[in-house]
Design a protein around this motif. Structure first.
Motif, PDB file in Angstrom:
ATOM      1  N   ALA A 113       0.818  -1.205   0.000  1.00 58.20           N
ATOM      2  CA  ALA A 113       0.000   0.000   0.000  1.00 58.20           C
ATOM      3  C   ALA A 113       0.859   1.265   0.000  1.00 58.20           C
ATOM      4  CB  ALA A 113      -0.928  -0.002   1.210  1.00 58.20           C
ATOM      5  N   THR A 173      -7.201   0.521  -2.917  1.00 62.11           N
ATOM      6  CA  THR A 173      -6.256  -0.564  -2.643  1.00 62.11           C
ATOM      7  C   THR A 173      -6.781  -1.500  -1.567  1.00 62.11           C
ATOM      8  OG1 THR A 173      -4.408   0.877  -3.244  1.00 62.11           O
ATOM      9  CG2 THR A 173      -3.885  -1.068  -1.950  1.00 62.11           C
ATOM     10  N   SER A 246      -3.393   0.785  -7.813  1.00 63.46           N
ATOM     11  CA  SER A 246      -4.085  -0.167  -6.942  1.00 63.46           C
ATOM     12  C   SER A 246      -4.139  -1.553  -7.564  1.00 63.46           C
ATOM     13  CB  SER A 246      -5.504   0.326  -6.645  1.00 63.46           C
ATOM     14  OG  SER A 246      -5.475   1.555  -5.960  1.00 63.46           O
ATOM     15  N   ALA A 250       0.018  -2.310  -6.264  1.00 62.90           N
ATOM     16  CA  ALA A 250      -0.200  -2.807  -4.899  1.00 62.90           C
ATOM     17  C   ALA A 250      -0.572  -4.288  -4.879  1.00 62.90           C
ATOM     18  CB  ALA A 250      -1.293  -1.976  -4.222  1.00 62.90           C
TER      19      ALA A 250
END
Length: 276
Positions: A113, A173, A246, A250
């Motif tokens: 993140a 995320t 995201s 991530a």
């Protein structure tokens, strides 16, 4: 000032007749009010346009400079603002790291993140700098005009936009990470198949949410006026970059390659044993 709010919205141009822009001796002020035309109503034009603009010029020329607001700050104050903004962003990232670590029980999720958020902030800052570079190049004048780019400066509005981008990207995320945690079940790691499945399950929600946000921010950017132009530019770039990070930055970082490969080898060994 409030005394001359009725003249707002008129097109105006000052033409120097004698002297220069630095030392004006005489000038002509051209004013266009589309609602009041001299040929149709000379009296209304004289009273509402000519007279009011003349009063505005006299009031402006007679205004004391002591009442003007300060627009420039000393380097010490600017440095203090810069340090405060940097501390705010750094502290927010630190608290986010702790929150995700506690929520998902793994530092891998926190690292993923924070990496995505750092990526978003740096890319947006780079796009802000790119806008200023393009603005100064005559070769890109057409692109600059079409995209309404300006030499944006890092101020408190842009810092607020960066913090907003961090919150938006983090929310996107976490939704994907939550689905990864649900799909992995009792496994203590996220496999490649689990991550792909989680992304596919949440992609429709991601596209719809990001699309509506981009539409709203785009309208704000093109029609919102100069007061929110820099803020909406940074936010527009951040939504696009945050949506990408995201999914493509991530989520893959949550994948535990070592454990996934070990699990695949174990399954393959079991299949070979059963076939024998």
């Amino acid at each position: 000032k409030d005394d001359f709010l009725d003249v707002l919205g008129r097109s105006m141009e000052l033409v120097v007749i004698e002297g220069s822009d630095e030392a004006v001796q005489s000038f002509v002020m051209l004013v266009l009010d589309e609602d009041i035309v001299y040929s149709t109503n000379a009296n209304a034009w004289q009273n509402s346009v000519a007279q009011r603009e003349w009063e505005l010029v006299r009031a402006a020329l007679a205004q004391s400079s002591d009442e003007l607001s300060v627009q420039n700050f000393s380097p010490a104050i600017a440095e203090n603002f810069r340090a405060t903004a940097f501390a705010a962003v750094l502290l927010s990232l630190l608290l986010i790291l702790i929150y995700i670590w506690v929520r998902f029980g793994s530092v891998r999720y926190s690292a993923a993140a924070i990496t995505a958020l750092t990526h978003d902030v740096l890319v947006v800052i780079g796009l802000i700098a790119l806008a200023e570079i393009i603005y100064d190049k005559e070769a890109f004048a057409g692109i600059t005009s079409f995209l309404m780019l300006e030499p944006f400066k890092i101020d408190l509005n842009l810092v607020a936009a960066l913090l907003t981008i961090i919150g938006y990207s983090l929310n996107d995320t976490i939704i994907i990470m939550d689905r990864i945690r649900e799909d992995r079940g009792k496994l203590n790691y996220a496999s490649k198949a689990v991550i792909n499945s989680a992304i596919n399950q949440t992609v429709s929600r991601t596209v719809i949410t990001s699309g509506t946000t981009i539409l709203a921010v785009g309208i704000l950017y093109f029609y919102g006026g100069p007061g929110v132009h820099a803020f909406s530019y940074a936010l527009l770039c951040g939504v696009v970059v945050g949506t990408y990070s995201s999914v493509a930055v991530a989520a893959p970082m949550v994948w535990s390659r070592k454990k996934d490969l070990e699990h695949q080898r174990a399954l393959k060994a079991i299949e070979e044993t059963e076939s024998v």
